[in-house]
Design an enzyme around this catalytic site. Sequence first.
Site, PDB file in Angstrom:
ATOM      1  N   MET A 283       0.836  -1.188   0.000  1.00  0.00           N
ATOM      2  CA  MET A 283       0.000   0.000   0.000  1.00  0.00           C
ATOM      3  C   MET A 283       0.870   1.236   0.000  1.00  0.00           C
ATOM      4  O   MET A 283       1.949   1.242   0.555  1.00  0.00           O
ATOM      5  CB  MET A 283      -0.913  -0.009   1.216  1.00  0.00           C
ATOM      6  CG  MET A 283      -2.038  -1.012   1.077  1.00  0.00           C
ATOM      7  SD  MET A 283      -3.055  -1.169   2.539  1.00  0.00           S
ATOM      8  CE  MET A 283      -2.021  -2.276   3.489  1.00  0.00           C
TER       9      MET A 283
ATOM     10  N   ASP B  15       2.830  -6.276   6.567  1.00  0.00           N
ATOM     11  CA  ASP B  15       2.484  -5.966   5.182  1.00  0.00           C
ATOM     12  C   ASP B  15       3.694  -6.279   4.304  1.00  0.00           C
ATOM     13  O   ASP B  15       4.664  -5.524   4.269  1.00  0.00           O
ATOM     14  CB  ASP B  15       2.086  -4.490   5.080  1.00  0.00           C
ATOM     15  CG  ASP B  15       1.597  -4.106   3.695  1.00  0.00           C
ATOM     16  OD1 ASP B  15       2.261  -4.449   2.701  1.00  0.00           O
ATOM     17  OD2 ASP B  15       0.552  -3.439   3.610  1.00  0.00           O
ATOM     18  N   ILE B  16       3.633  -7.408   3.618  1.00  0.00           N
ATOM     19  CA  ILE B  16       4.768  -7.886   2.823  1.00  0.00           C
ATOM     20  C   ILE B  16       4.412  -7.767   1.349  1.00  0.00           C
ATOM     21  O   ILE B  16       3.477  -8.425   0.866  1.00  0.00           O
ATOM     22  CB  ILE B  16       5.115  -9.356   3.161  1.00  0.00           C
ATOM     23  CG1 ILE B  16       5.167  -9.552   4.686  1.00  0.00           C
ATOM     24  CG2 ILE B  16       6.417  -9.757   2.506  1.00  0.00           C
ATOM     25  CD1 ILE B  16       6.152  -8.676   5.406  1.00  0.00           C
ATOM     26  N   GLU B  17       5.135  -6.932   0.644  1.00  0.00           N
ATOM     27  CA  GLU B  17       4.861  -6.741  -0.775  1.00  0.00           C
ATOM     28  C   GLU B  17       6.128  -6.320  -1.495  1.00  0.00           C
ATOM     29  O   GLU B  17       7.172  -6.104  -0.880  1.00  0.00           O
ATOM     30  CB  GLU B  17       3.749  -5.707  -0.977  1.00  0.00           C
ATOM     31  CG  GLU B  17       3.940  -4.397  -0.229  1.00  0.00           C
ATOM     32  CD  GLU B  17       2.755  -3.456  -0.395  1.00  0.00           C
ATOM     33  OE1 GLU B  17       2.445  -3.116  -1.546  1.00  0.00           O
ATOM     34  OE2 GLU B  17       2.144  -3.065   0.623  1.00  0.00           O
ATOM     35  N   GLY B  18       6.051  -6.212  -2.812  1.00  0.00           N
ATOM     36  CA  GLY B  18       7.210  -5.809  -3.593  1.00  0.00           C
ATOM     37  C   GLY B  18       8.338  -6.813  -3.484  1.00  0.00           C
ATOM     38  O   GLY B  18       8.136  -8.031  -3.435  1.00  0.00           O
TER      39      GLY B  18
END
Length: 518
Positions: free
Chosen positions: A1, A165-168
């Site tokens: 996000m 929050d794990i992303e990218g």
Amino acid sequence: MTSLPSAPTPRRTRVSLLRLGVLLLTVGLTGWFGFQAISAVALGPAKPGPSTFSGYVDVTATPSYAFETPDGPAQSDVTLAFVVSDTQDPCVPSWGAYYSLDSAAADLELDRRVRQLREVGGDVRVSFGGQANSELAVGCTDPDGLLDAYRSVVERYSLTTIDLDIEGGALDDTASIARRAVAIATLQDERLADDGLAVWLTLPVGPTGLTAAGEQVVSQMLAAGVDLAGVNGMTMNLGVPTTASQPQSDVIIDSATALHDQVSALHEQVGISLTETQAWGKVGITPMIGQNDIPNERFTLADAAIVNQFARDTGVGLVSMWSLNRDGTCTAPLPSVLTVVQTSCSGVDQGGQLFAEALAVDLPSSSAGVTSGESPAPVASPPAAPATPQVVDDPETSPYPIWDPLGTYPAGTKIVWRQQVYEAKFWTSGFAPDSAVANAADSPWSLLGPVLPGDTPAPLPTLPEGSYPQWDEEEVYTAGSRVQLGLVPYEAKWWTQGIEPGVSVEGGTPWVLVMPAR
């Protein structure tokens, strides 16, 4: 996000390199899963908690979002984002790589605002990671340092729920995934003697659910022994244009349904069988309200109503949104409808309605005690603290000057009044911070929260030397006269002679601080 006083330190459990190696070795071993199956039979699967709504708040975005004075239940349980690695020391947690925990307390009044929200019946979670910067496990490669970093955040804000929050790039960093899993499992074990620690994973999803990398993050957590509260799907930027015949809510429901199946299957792989109800309780849905990052994708208020109904029908464990900062129609000089994402408005015409309220309708809340209009007094002050002589503000311990009815306070000035800290929204004089008004927006003061144990006085305001004459004990001063004592400016409230500014005297000092405009 897109972006309290510490509790007593519990017994510190150190993470060894041996444990990390064992985890990496055992994740793929079927014998391990057999052990998990035996454990699941003995202990039973974790019972999911009630469905809740907890909107994200971008802590470092400007203008700041006043989460500490919620409008009602929909805004009373918030997820503060994002804690990441400090750019200079990756094992030190920071808010958005801009503020240390201490500087966030000083510059953003974050500790005070968290306390204030809890005083009116709300609560906070904290989210680690996000789209920008480095999540702690990515930046910090020392297992002990990583555990200390997570622990320091949980203890400082007295958290019972966290979000990862794990992303990218973090989704493909297998070493950080393993480190994180070990640290969180250990931290969760430590917190069992207190209030426990619920752990949500927030991961990107699409119509077919989690990516393979996302599934691996969940598997690793479960393999390390983390008791996951659930997996929160980022149902945004889905690559499917919003049209009248295919609203975004349709794709979100498909994504949540696929995520439900994956959550069930991933738990089954470690020997934990979930019922349909339990599996739905471990599913979260988080859309980006209004205009998404992709120009032809929008999440509307009609979509919000459909998602809310779906969540109630299925028993989804968590509904959220990015973000409470953005929950309003853009105002001039921006147009009300945009195709470019803004941090402080949704980019769609909301017609006076709020996405948070549409998404939270009839969802049980951990903050159900907060009701609309019950947030701090008409000026967002805590409920009915009576104005009694017992409420005495001590200048020796107050973090800011005590409000004076004859003082003048430019916008941004912080003061203390009856053990509460307020900030001036615009220039004001003579208006008590806890005065009742018909509309909170009409008050010149915003409540930040209570004076905290350990608060010390902030430095007095100063002006360049020569801005006003130096105070002279022989001089006669009349109301409105201004002087400096050193660099600190004062104004006389009435006729005075020989009484030094800043010194308490019986009957009240004749001097008031001059608060410079910011």
